[in-house]
Design a protein around this motif. Structure first.
Motif, PDB file in Angstrom:
ATOM      1  N   HIS A   1       0.836  -1.211   0.000  1.00  0.00           N
ATOM      2  CA  HIS A   1       0.000   0.000   0.000  1.00  0.00           C
ATOM      3  C   HIS A   1       0.865   1.253   0.000  1.00  0.00           C
ATOM      4  CE1 HIS A   1      -3.521  -2.482   1.000  1.00  0.00           C
ATOM      5  NE2 HIS A   1      -2.751  -3.082   1.901  1.00  0.00           N
ATOM      6  N   LEU A   2       0.384   2.317  -0.621  1.00  0.00           N
ATOM      7  CA  LEU A   2       0.998   3.624  -0.437  1.00  0.00           C
ATOM      8  C   LEU A   2       0.805   4.048   1.018  1.00  0.00           C
ATOM      9  CD1 LEU A   2      -0.294   5.471  -3.643  1.00  0.00           C
ATOM     10  CD2 LEU A   2       1.964   4.433  -3.289  1.00  0.00           C
ATOM     11  N   TYR A   3       1.780   4.742   1.563  1.00  0.00           N
ATOM     12  CA  TYR A   3       1.687   5.141   2.971  1.00  0.00           C
ATOM     13  C   TYR A   3       0.393   5.904   3.243  1.00  0.00           C
ATOM     14  CZ  TYR A   3       3.019   7.130   7.477  1.00  0.00           C
ATOM     15  OH  TYR A   3       3.040   7.492   8.807  1.00  0.00           O
ATOM     16  N   GLN A   4       0.015   6.786   2.323  1.00  0.00           N
ATOM     17  CA  GLN A   4      -1.178   7.620   2.525  1.00  0.00           C
ATOM     18  C   GLN A   4      -2.472   6.803   2.571  1.00  0.00           C
ATOM     19  OE1 GLN A   4       0.073   9.504  -1.022  1.00  0.00           O
ATOM     20  NE2 GLN A   4      -1.840   9.096  -2.122  1.00  0.00           N
ATOM     21  N   ASP A   5      -2.418   5.569   2.062  1.00  0.00           N
ATOM     22  CA  ASP A   5      -3.615   4.729   2.045  1.00  0.00           C
ATOM     23  C   ASP A   5      -3.685   3.765   3.233  1.00  0.00           C
ATOM     24  OD1 ASP A   5      -4.367   5.911  -0.350  1.00  0.00           O
ATOM     25  OD2 ASP A   5      -3.353   4.394  -1.576  1.00  0.00           O
ATOM     26  N   ILE A   6      -2.689   3.802   4.101  1.00  0.00           N
ATOM     27  CA  ILE A   6      -2.668   2.895   5.253  1.00  0.00           C
ATOM     28  C   ILE A   6      -3.487   3.513   6.390  1.00  0.00           C
ATOM     29  CG2 ILE A   6      -1.215   1.752   6.980  1.00  0.00           C
ATOM     30  CD1 ILE A   6       1.077   1.882   4.956  1.00  0.00           C
ATOM     31  N   PRO A   7      -4.524   2.863   6.839  1.00  0.00           N
ATOM     32  CA  PRO A   7      -5.298   3.419   7.962  1.00  0.00           C
ATOM     33  C   PRO A   7      -4.495   3.358   9.258  1.00  0.00           C
ATOM     34  CG  PRO A   7      -6.066   1.218   7.392  1.00  0.00           C
ATOM     35  CD  PRO A   7      -5.060   1.586   6.353  1.00  0.00           C
ATOM     36  N   ASN A   8      -4.551   4.451  10.030  1.00  0.00           N
ATOM     37  CA  ASN A   8      -3.803   4.538  11.282  1.00  0.00           C
ATOM     38  C   ASN A   8      -2.367   4.063  11.067  1.00  0.00           C
ATOM     39  OD1 ASN A   8      -3.184   4.949  13.959  1.00  0.00           O
ATOM     40  ND2 ASN A   8      -4.693   3.509  14.771  1.00  0.00           N
ATOM     41  N   PRO A   9      -1.599   4.766  10.226  1.00  0.00           N
ATOM     42  CA  PRO A   9      -0.297   4.264   9.782  1.00  0.00           C
ATOM     43  C   PRO A   9       0.699   3.996  10.904  1.00  0.00           C
ATOM     44  CG  PRO A   9      -0.571   6.590   9.236  1.00  0.00           C
ATOM     45  CD  PRO A   9      -1.908   6.088   9.659  1.00  0.00           C
ATOM     46  N   GLY A  10       0.592   4.711  12.025  1.00  0.00           N
ATOM     47  CA  GLY A  10       1.518   4.483  13.131  1.00  0.00           C
ATOM     48  C   GLY A  10       1.442   3.088  13.715  1.00  0.00           C
ATOM     49  N   ARG A  11       0.320   2.401  13.483  1.00  0.00           N
ATOM     50  CA  ARG A  11       0.165   1.022  13.955  1.00  0.00           C
ATOM     51  C   ARG A  11       0.843   0.024  13.020  1.00  0.00           C
ATOM     52  NH1 ARG A  11      -4.146   0.555  17.723  1.00  0.00           N
ATOM     53  NH2 ARG A  11      -3.503  -1.629  17.908  1.00  0.00           N
ATOM     54  N   HIS A  12       1.275   0.507  11.856  1.00  0.00           N
ATOM     55  CA  HIS A  12       1.872  -0.375  10.850  1.00  0.00           C
ATOM     56  C   HIS A  12       3.299   0.020  10.481  1.00  0.00           C
ATOM     57  CE1 HIS A  12      -2.116  -2.125  10.174  1.00  0.00           C
ATOM     58  NE2 HIS A  12      -2.574  -0.879  10.232  1.00  0.00           N
ATOM     59  N   VAL A  13       3.589   1.325  10.543  1.00  0.00           N
ATOM     60  CA  VAL A  13       4.907   1.824  10.130  1.00  0.00           C
ATOM     61  C   VAL A  13       5.442   2.763  11.202  1.00  0.00           C
ATOM     62  CG1 VAL A  13       6.221   2.953   8.301  1.00  0.00           C
ATOM     63  CG2 VAL A  13       4.086   1.765   7.735  1.00  0.00           C
ATOM     64  N   GLY A  14       6.590   2.409  11.766  1.00  0.00           N
ATOM     65  CA  GLY A  14       7.254   3.287  12.733  1.00  0.00           C
ATOM     66  C   GLY A  14       8.294   4.126  12.028  1.00  0.00           C
ATOM     67  N   VAL A  15       8.281   5.437  12.272  1.00  0.00           N
ATOM     68  CA  VAL A  15       9.136   6.354  11.519  1.00  0.00           C
ATOM     69  C   VAL A  15       9.945   7.229  12.473  1.00  0.00           C
ATOM     70  CG1 VAL A  15       9.186   8.205   9.805  1.00  0.00           C
ATOM     71  CG2 VAL A  15       7.438   6.411   9.656  1.00  0.00           C
ATOM     72  N   LEU A  16      11.245   7.357  12.188  1.00  0.00           N
ATOM     73  CA  LEU A  16      12.103   8.320  12.881  1.00  0.00           C
ATOM     74  C   LEU A  16      13.008   8.958  11.838  1.00  0.00           C
ATOM     75  CD1 LEU A  16      13.326   9.770  15.294  1.00  0.00           C
ATOM     76  CD2 LEU A  16      14.800   7.771  15.672  1.00  0.00           C
ATOM     77  N   LEU A  17      12.658  10.184  11.427  1.00  0.00           N
ATOM     78  CA  LEU A  17      13.469  10.917  10.451  1.00  0.00           C
ATOM     79  C   LEU A  17      14.236  12.052  11.093  1.00  0.00           C
ATOM     80  CD1 LEU A  17      11.090  11.132   7.342  1.00  0.00           C
ATOM     81  CD2 LEU A  17      12.726   9.346   7.959  1.00  0.00           C
ATOM     82  N   ASP A  18      13.696  12.643  12.140  1.00  0.00           N
ATOM     83  CA  ASP A  18      14.353  13.755  12.821  1.00  0.00           C
ATOM     84  C   ASP A  18      13.928  13.728  14.282  1.00  0.00           C
ATOM     85  OD1 ASP A  18      15.354  16.099  13.828  1.00  0.00           O
ATOM     86  OD2 ASP A  18      14.492  17.410  12.279  1.00  0.00           O
ATOM     87  N   ALA A  19      14.862  13.351  15.149  1.00  0.00           N
ATOM     88  CA  ALA A  19      14.541  13.184  16.567  1.00  0.00           C
ATOM     89  C   ALA A  19      14.142  14.500  17.229  1.00  0.00           C
ATOM     90  CB  ALA A  19      15.732  12.570  17.302  1.00  0.00           C
ATOM     91  N   SER A  20      14.472  15.620  16.614  1.00  0.00           N
ATOM     92  CA  SER A  20      14.141  16.930  17.201  1.00  0.00           C
ATOM     93  C   SER A  20      12.822  17.483  16.677  1.00  0.00           C
ATOM     94  CB  SER A  20      15.266  17.939  16.912  1.00  0.00           C
ATOM     95  OG  SER A  20      16.485  17.511  17.491  1.00  0.00           O
ATOM     96  N   ALA A  21      12.168  16.751  15.771  1.00  0.00           N
ATOM     97  CA  ALA A  21      10.945  17.257  15.152  1.00  0.00           C
ATOM     98  C   ALA A  21       9.723  16.998  16.019  1.00  0.00           C
ATOM     99  CB  ALA A  21      10.769  16.622  13.776  1.00  0.00           C
ATOM    100  N   GLN A  22       9.775  17.483  17.244  1.00  0.00           N
ATOM    101  CA  GLN A  22       8.651  17.434  18.179  1.00  0.00           C
ATOM    102  C   GLN A  22       8.587  18.787  18.889  1.00  0.00           C
ATOM    103  OE1 GLN A  22       6.455  15.106  18.519  1.00  0.00           O
ATOM    104  NE2 GLN A  22       7.366  13.191  17.786  1.00  0.00           N
ATOM    105  N   HIS A  23       7.474  19.063  19.526  1.00  0.00           N
ATOM    106  CA  HIS A  23       7.305  20.328  20.239  1.00  0.00           C
ATOM    107  C   HIS A  23       8.320  20.390  21.385  1.00  0.00           C
ATOM    108  CE1 HIS A  23       5.616  23.655  22.428  1.00  0.00           C
ATOM    109  NE2 HIS A  23       4.631  23.799  21.553  1.00  0.00           N
ATOM    110  N   ALA A  24       9.225  21.383  21.317  1.00  0.00           N
ATOM    111  CA  ALA A  24      10.307  21.475  22.299  1.00  0.00           C
ATOM    112  C   ALA A  24       9.806  21.723  23.711  1.00  0.00           C
ATOM    113  CB  ALA A  24      11.287  22.578  21.900  1.00  0.00           C
ATOM    114  N   GLY A  25       8.585  22.280  23.866  1.00  0.00           N
ATOM    115  CA  GLY A  25       8.062  22.594  25.187  1.00  0.00           C
ATOM    116  C   GLY A  25       7.324  21.446  25.844  1.00  0.00           C
TER     117      GLY A  25
END
Length: 304
Positions: free
Chosen positions: A63-87
């Protein structure tokens, strides 16, 4: 399983990814290697729908990633460890992820324990995390939904030696349980230890792929390091047979395969104290295959 088919991405006249195709299999760790700017991160961003391809496609589990329902349950992604709300605190970041994916709050505690972030660290805000702690939190977030596929960009960045060993064991265990792992890294020695398959990319093109044994077998290994009880006699014997010989430390470097050097030594009754291929492993192969993309070459005559 991740399948990349004829993938290309252009920015104006610059082609960041150029007709790339490969597959990552379940139960295996695939290392994605290349110099800075080779196209690794762009390829990974396309995989998870953050960048649109100019041509080709990537499917995950068909499947294309965009077509995967609730993708976090199927694909774990880490591209930038700092890409979260710093606060936000580490616990808050994981809690938001768990709620978004419909996971129980207990999953947050499980992941914090898995990546060895204690209660005090979990309450600390991201801006106060070290790079290594951000990486651990990012890995926890990638694993939060118990996915079957992991896509990790430089996951060892910022980890100390103990942390790198921990991550190595974590990912090998994940793959042993049937998970699919794709990771990019500049730590070539670490990739040699963890990866079952390796993909080398330079200037947006795949320059080699396969397991370590097949990649190194395809390279030329006809240089030998050797030493003996009489290096002068060995040098004369080798040169008499037409081999090029040069001093190398306490021994010699011979432009020939170890078996040829050993045969000459045996024919001349010379006792060897060391005989091995001068092959530098994955690092030498990597630098050879991507030589036209390397910028860190000392100009001739220049001094550090």
């Amino acid at each position: 399983m991740i399948t990349v088919e004829g993938l290309s991405k252009s920015y104006g006249n610059f082609r960041a990814v150029d007709d790339v195709s490969f597959a990552c299999q379940p139960g295996r760790v695939t290392g994605f290697l290349g110099p800075n700017g080779a196209g690794k991160t762009t390829t990974m961003r396309i995989m998870v729908g953050l960048t649109a391809p100019s041509a080709g496609r990537v499917t995950i589990g068909g499947h294309l990633y965009q077509d995967i329902p609730n993708p976090g349950r199927h694909v774990g992604v880490l591209l930038d460890a700092s890409a979260q709300h710093a606060g936000r605190t580490g616990r808050e970041i994981l809690s938001i992820g768990a709620e978004t994916m419909g996971l129980p709050a207990s999953r947050v505690d499980e992941m914090l324990e898995l990546v060895s972030l204690d209660k005090t660290e979990a309450k600390r805000r991201l801006r106060n995390y070290s790079l290594g702690m951000k990486q651990r939190l990012g890995i926890a977030h990638a694993l939060l939904g118990d996915p079957s596929v992991l896509i990790l960009d430089e996951p060892a960045n910022g980890l100390d030696p103990a942390g790198i060993r921990w991550m190595r064991g974590l990912l090998k265990g994940y793959a042993d349980r049937g998970g699919t792992v794709l990771l990019s890294s500049h730590l070539l020695n670490e990739v040699e230890l963890i990866a079952d398959e390796m993909i080398l990319i330079g200037r947006g093109k795949i320059v080699a792929q396969g397991d370590k044994a097949s990649l190194l077998a395809g390279a030329k290994h006809d240089t030998t390091n050797v030493s003996s009880l009489d290096n002068d006699l060995l040098t004369k014997a080798l040169e008499h047979e037409g081999y090029s010989v040069a001093p190398a430390g306490a021994g010699l470097r011979v432009e020939s395969a170890p078996v040829d050097v050993g045969r000459v030594a045996a024919d001349n009754t010379i006792v060897l104290t060391d005989l091995r291929s001068a092959d530098g492993g994955l690092e030498d192969l990597f630098l050879e295959l991507t030589s036209d993309t390397q910028r860190d070459v000392l100009p001739e005559g220049a001094q550090a």
